[in-house]
Design an enzyme around this catalytic site. Structure first.
Site, PDB file in Angstrom:
ATOM      1  N   TYR A 140       0.948  -1.239  -0.055  1.00  0.00           N
ATOM      2  CA  TYR A 140      -0.051   0.125   0.013  1.00  0.00           C
ATOM      3  C   TYR A 140       0.940   1.115   0.136  1.00  0.00           C
ATOM      4  O   TYR A 140       2.052   1.240   0.143  1.00  0.00           O
ATOM      5  CB  TYR A 140      -1.051   0.024   0.969  1.00  0.00           C
ATOM      6  CG  TYR A 140      -0.794  -0.035   2.478  1.00  0.00           C
ATOM      7  CD1 TYR A 140       0.526   0.092   3.197  1.00  0.00           C
ATOM      8  CD2 TYR A 140      -1.774  -0.404   3.295  1.00  0.00           C
ATOM      9  CE1 TYR A 140       0.828   0.095   4.589  1.00  0.00           C
ATOM     10  CE2 TYR A 140      -1.816  -0.496   4.862  1.00  0.00           C
ATOM     11  CZ  TYR A 140      -0.394  -0.239   5.068  1.00  0.00           C
ATOM     12  OH  TYR A 140      -0.257  -0.177   6.795  1.00  0.00           O
ATOM     13  N   GLU A 141       0.057   2.140  -0.193  1.00  0.00           N
ATOM     14  CA  GLU A 141       0.777   3.731  -0.246  1.00  0.00           C
ATOM     15  C   GLU A 141       1.799   3.722  -1.320  1.00  0.00           C
ATOM     16  O   GLU A 141       2.804   4.221  -1.320  1.00  0.00           O
ATOM     17  CB  GLU A 141       1.536   4.197   1.200  1.00  0.00           C
ATOM     18  CG  GLU A 141       1.780   5.428   1.153  1.00  0.00           C
ATOM     19  CD  GLU A 141       0.430   6.198   1.150  1.00  0.00           C
ATOM     20  OE1 GLU A 141      -0.615   5.728   1.706  1.00  0.00           O
ATOM     21  OE2 GLU A 141       0.378   7.250   0.658  1.00  0.00           O
ATOM     22  N   GLY A 142       1.603   3.142  -2.632  1.00  0.00           N
ATOM     23  CA  GLY A 142       2.313   2.824  -3.683  1.00  0.00           C
ATOM     24  C   GLY A 142       3.193   1.490  -3.469  1.00  0.00           C
ATOM     25  O   GLY A 142       3.992   1.610  -2.583  1.00  0.00           O
TER      26      GLY A 142
END
Lengths: 596, 596
Positions: free
Chosen positions: B436-438
């Site tokens: 997550y978060e890229g």
């Protein structure tokens, strides 16, 4: 998302080119194992695995097993599938025809078993454990034990278990405390065993437990352990089932993965003592157990390959259908398969899976040679190679199973973290393989201690010499754009491995902690280089077949590309691993224990 | 098994020596951040984390969250603990005093947040997401938005969310389809968002959703995305809660880990359209979102460190109490802590965790400098370093989180695979952070593209120069038995990194696939070397403190040993990673797509 597609063409290629099927089929007793028959067996196994076992894989994960009043229910469909498995003769592939087996080479049986583990790893554990029991009784059982037990175990009507671990005795089996007391012509067993795979279930009429226990007058430690057969139902002299033995499943473990496989806490002799018969002689149990461990460890390594294959297939399928972003050189959003970073993940999966398969099948073929080669020296050479490679296959291929399944989760991105997508199951399932059947740390210590230092590198020298043969073949094609980097990478890896070997043989004598401290990077190094050797051999075989005008050109060209990827993107790890070995124990063991 | 012990001494050491607390405390506005105050804050945070949050960690894992008629119930105890968290002022540590924050440096807030994530990663996500909302509104909100929302978000009475992802728009946010239509002075939002952390729950009076959506007349792709504030309950002009907005949680995801954190499918505007206000200007949403992503990515990297710390603590505790086998140089069975191969695992955990913590705190300190340094050039230099290091911290520290948790499972052996032992939870939890978060692939592409190639290596040159300073300090102590190998390892790693940088800057122009194909090994390489730099700096600081006669000699000596381990057993990976980069895209992208 397509269901599981058994990689039959890959399996055949490896069986023929790396396992040298023709040579194995020329061994006494293996004459039936022609290319055509093997192809037919694999097709049929693939059909059964994909059609019957793979659909049950998520069912097993979701439902798990249930324990109710000592009875264990496998997940829905497992017992029925197992009955069909037995009916189809699948349990008997590699076993001795004397007891109803089909007598096919281990090379072939290994490929067949890869299908079961890839389709449904939890299911695959049942025949895997039975296979251990068959192996053990075939080698060490007395005629009565063989006659009464083997036919049913070979067919799979009954299943087998290995009862080794206790709460205080895991990696150190010498510490086990289960007791056995002589009682007439049999023994009474009392004690608790943990982590017993398929210790109790509802898919077979009887379960044959092989149990390590200690006699009252036994010497302490590993030399005081005996091995017993303790069936769930006693077996009458005519082979019929007798009374229920004093063996109970107390508890099922709630595990990270392989939920479809019941991992049992087993109580022996809670009432009058479980009745068992001795296998081999008293106090020789551990040695007997070790003779079948090679096979079991090979099977666990194979699970690593199988789960990698399955997870990689899912990743490819997802990467093909998931549209996201514009890949370099393209002008519209397309499947993530075209993004180079995703390609790297898919190629890493492919390279590790194919190399792991090749190394596992190669080792299985050596097992066939070790047992059936007419020439004693050939048998001995094959045996030495098997012993050397077993811990490598177990340790390296199971670590790769986790790596490849982990990459599959990453290819799926956020969806990979959601259980519905099914890919996380493979990561959870894969994670057991580096632990059981001897942790990978135990494998590494086995490799460096018993397999390298004990013979002063003789078996390893044979492996290095075999790699040199491949390097010479590569050197004969200096202008081949794929094979030149393959040669370059393999030569560097081979040099790193040889350096480490020389260094270990020199250094370990002076420092008792040395071997243990460098064992793990040394196993990784051996695995990476042996895998690179396999990739190179597959590339050479593909090159030869292409030159011969084979039909499946794209398939063969892919082997060359994959070998190059392995050489350029996986073998470079070898130098770092050798440097870790060279740094020795110092900084590994320097920190005082109380500072952790 | 002890409960979680917050590593306060380690945190202080890193804050002081790597984060250069004294320098940060000298910045305008940060005068209160004295060593004593920071020590007191960490002690108190540690007490809250260990006492209140850590015991809820297994509860959250077992229970998960429940959705019932649109309402989400957090696991038992979470809502109460969150109320205490808010009451204790813990949500406000780093925020602007103008809105009720405590105005402490990010350096300190980062350490405090490590405690939450280590104690209970699922719980820690609530303040982490709120922090993102605070950051975003502080930078880009209009005065009304700030006045109405920030005080409650800063205190934590209300929580925040980030609504980015849609089924067809994950890594490629430009593809999102949620619509926003002007309606007087606000907007009506319609669409579905997935993977919304804490999108709905019962621990706060209101939830402030930040939502990316597309206006009807917006240009296609990333330049047509706007950002809206969509509160769960509309907020009246006097700050009181108004009517319920048209936002619903449709579903909770069933995930591999972080079960205590509700991951929501959110429906906006199923009825009359959810009411939202614009943040910034129309069509600038993505750019605004990116300005807060640095902080969010740093926070996710920190989760990797935190979960590593927690898992490593469990592994050490188990290794201390689990008796199995006789270690080299001993004559009786003892704790597995004494086995060199187990030591290797524990040292690897320690080295990766400590280096990751140092790199994360260092980056947080640079963030403080980038915002508060009086000198413009100093701010710019710190800013460039932050931009360079954020993807490295996010990618490398989260990968290490998985590695360290995986090693913890391995140290536990069979018990690690059993959920009751609690260690597998950390592996399952840790596994989200690389996604997550890229995803880490996105981080790698960000590093190589936006952070390396775009400025032609300028920021990287500054990092290399900083490493050279450390190498010079090491060179001044050539006879130090620990520092000499540290210097050797770091110098080799630095050279490998510099080679890769030069090669990438040369090679990428000719091949559009090059950067993407080598991005991941390049990020790993940067992480390994930056981590080695951190380990070396910690060893130098410890050496200096020891020479000054510091009291905690054993603690400081351990930093030197750990740095040596890092240099000898982790930095050797650098050469292989550089070789992978050097091999380029060829074998990564060569296989035709249809052959996968």
């Amino acid at each position: 998302m397509p269901t599981f597609v058994p990689p039959v063409r890959d399996m055949q290629f490896v069986i023929e080119e790396i396992g040298a099927l023709d040579r194995i089929a020329a061994l006494p007793g293996y004459g039936e194992a022609t290319r055509d028959l093997v192809a037919a067996v694999l097709e049929e196994a693939g059909r059964f695995g994909a059609g019957e076992l793979a659909p049950l894989n998520p069912v097993g994960d979701r439902q798990g097993c249930r324990l109710d009043a000592g009875k264990v229910r496998l997940p829905d469909g497992f017992a029925t599938a197992y009955a069909r498995f037995v009916e189809g003769g699948w349990n008997a592939v590699a076993f001795d025809p004397e007891f109803g087996g089909q007598g096919l080479p281990w090379l072939v049986a290994t490929a067949v078993q890869e299908v079961w583990h890839a389709a449904n790893m939890a299911f695959g554990l049942i025949p895997m454990l039975t296979q251990g029991a068959v192996e053990l009784l075939s080698l060490h059982g007395d005629p009565d034990q063989k006659a009464l037990l083997l036919p049913k175990l070979v067919s799979g009507e009954w299943t087998g278990t290995m009862n080794l671990t206790e709460p205080g005795a895991g990696s150190d089996l010498g510490a086990l405390r289960t007791r056995a007391v002589r009682d007439g012509d049999h023994y009474r067993i009392t004690g608790q065993k943990i982590f017993i795979t398929a210790g109790e279930h509802d898919a077979a009429a009887n379960i044959v437990h092989l149990v390590l226990a200690r006699l009252p007058d036994a010497p302490p430690g590993p030399k005081g352990i005996s091995l017993f057969v303790v069936p769930k139902f006693l077996v009458n002299a005519d082979g019929s089932l007798g009374k229920r033995n004093d063996v109970t499943c107390l508890k099922l473990e709630h595990k990270l993965g392989i939920h479809g496989s019941p991992t049992c806490v087993m109580a022996f002799g809670e009432d009058e003592g479980a009745i068992g018969t001795l296998v081999g002689r008293e106090n020789q149990g551990l040695a007997l157990m070790f003779t079948m461990m090679n096979n079991a460890r090979l099977a666990v390594g194979l699970q690593g390959v199988a789960v990698a294959e399955r997870a990689a297939q899912k990743a490819v399928a997802y990467a093909r259908e998931r549209v996201q972003g514009v890949a370099p050189g393209r002008d519209a959003p397309g499947p993530i398969l075209h993004h180079p970073d995703v390609r790297r993940m898919l190629m890493t999966q492919r390279a590790l899976t194919e190399a792991g398969r090749a190394l596992t099948y190669f080792t299985a073929a050596q097992l066939d040679l070790a047992r059936h080669a007419p020439d004693k020296a050939e048998r001995a050479a094959a045996h030495a190679l098997v012993d050397l490679l077993i811990p490598v296959v177990k340790g390296w291929a199971t670590a790769n199973g986790v790596t490849v399944a982990d990459l599959a989760v990453q290819v799926f991105g956020g969806m990979g973290y959601v259980e519905e997508s099914g890919v996380a199951q493979h990561l959870r399932d894969a994670r057991i393989a580096p632990i059981y059947e001897g942790t990978n740390g135990i494998q590494a210590m086995d490799l460096i201690g018993r397999k390298l230092i004990r013979d002063q590198g003789a078996a390893m020298d044979a492996l290095l010499a075999a790699i040199d043969t491949t390097l010479a073949e590569l050197a004969a094609r200096p202008d081949d754009a794929d094979l030149a980097p393959v040669r370059h990478g393999l030569a560097a890896g081979r040099a790193a491995l040889a350096d480490s070997v020389a260094l270990i043989l020199r250094a370990q004598a002076g420092d008792p902690a040395f071997a243990g401290a460098v064992a793990t990077p040394f196993l990784d190094l051996t695995g990476v280089v042996a895998g690179g050797w396999m990739a190179a051999r597959m590339a050479l075989a593909a090159t030869r077949r292409l030159a011969e005008g084979a039909e499946d050109q794209a398939f063969l060209a892919a082997k060359r590309t994959t070998a190059r990827f392995y050489a350029e993107q996986i073998l470079p790890r070898a130098g770092g691993l050798a440097a870790m070995v060279a740094a020795g124990a110092a900084s590994v063991t320097a920190l005082p224990a109380d500072l952790f």
